[in-house]
Design a protein around this motif. Structure first.
Motif: not given
Length: 205
Positions: A156-166
């Motif tokens: 979750x250290x990137x904006x896209x991964x934050x979104x994917x992890x909710x």
């Protein structure tokens, strides 16, 4: 009555096909407290290479004590011993630099908003693996840089991964209020500066 089918479900039991999954809010101020204990051993590959270079240097320096070693043979042996000792010293410096980077990055990461979830999910070793690859990447290892990017995406250290992890970092209301107050205080000062500049220009005419 025929053809009517089963009765509709209560509203609380109905599911919407496009229902969105709730986001988990992460505190903008990050995780508080000390980071967990570092869970990994020293870099095994780098440590082994350093130890081998040191042993080789020791053996070559011991061979220099042979009384029959003279002339060009001794000069060549001395050169090899110096090269081996230099290699061992470089590897030791690399290991120390990597450990320093790992310690600094480990501390920084565990104060981030994402660290709240890492602690909740017991992702200590996963974060440590990212730190190790990231430290190698900063030393110029391109393969390590690829591994670090992949782990950053999972953590979750990137904006896209934050979104994917909710996961969603909550807005820092205190900081926003402080910035808004500073902006309001700055406006009168700017107006005063404009007035002074105008008066100075008028006086110079």
């Amino acid at each position: 009555m025929a053809g009517m089918g089963p009765p509709p479900k209560p509203a609380g039991q109905r599911r919407r096909r496009n229902a969105s999954i709730a986001m988990t809010k992460l505190p903008a101020e990050g995780r508080k407290g000390r980071p967990p204990k570092w869970p990994l051993l020293d870099d095994v590959v780098l440590t082994t290479r350093r130890d081998m270079a040191m042993r080789k240097a020791d053996d070559l320096e011991l061979a220099l004590l042979e009384p029959d070693l003279k002339g060009r043979a001794k000069a060549a042996a001395e050169k090899k011993a110096d090269e081996a000792r230099a290699t061992a010293t470089i590897l030791q410096k690399q290991l120390e630099a990597q450990q320093k980077i790992e310690a600094e990055l480990w501390k920084q990461l565990w104060s981030t908003p994402q660290a709240v979830m890492w602690q909740r999910l017991s992702w200590t070793r996963e974060v440590a693996q990212y730190v190790r690859w990231k430290a190698r990447a900063e030393a110029g290892d391109l393969d390590a840089a690829k591994e670090a990017r992949q782990l950053a995406d999972r953590l979750g250290l990137t904006p896209l991964s934050l979104l994917r992890l909710r996961w969603e970092i909550a807005s820092d209301e205190v900081a926003e209020t402080r910035q808004a107050r500073a902006a309001r205080e700055e406006q009168p000062r700017r107006r005063r500066l404009r007035v002074v500049d105008t008066d100075a220009a008028a006086g110079g005419e």
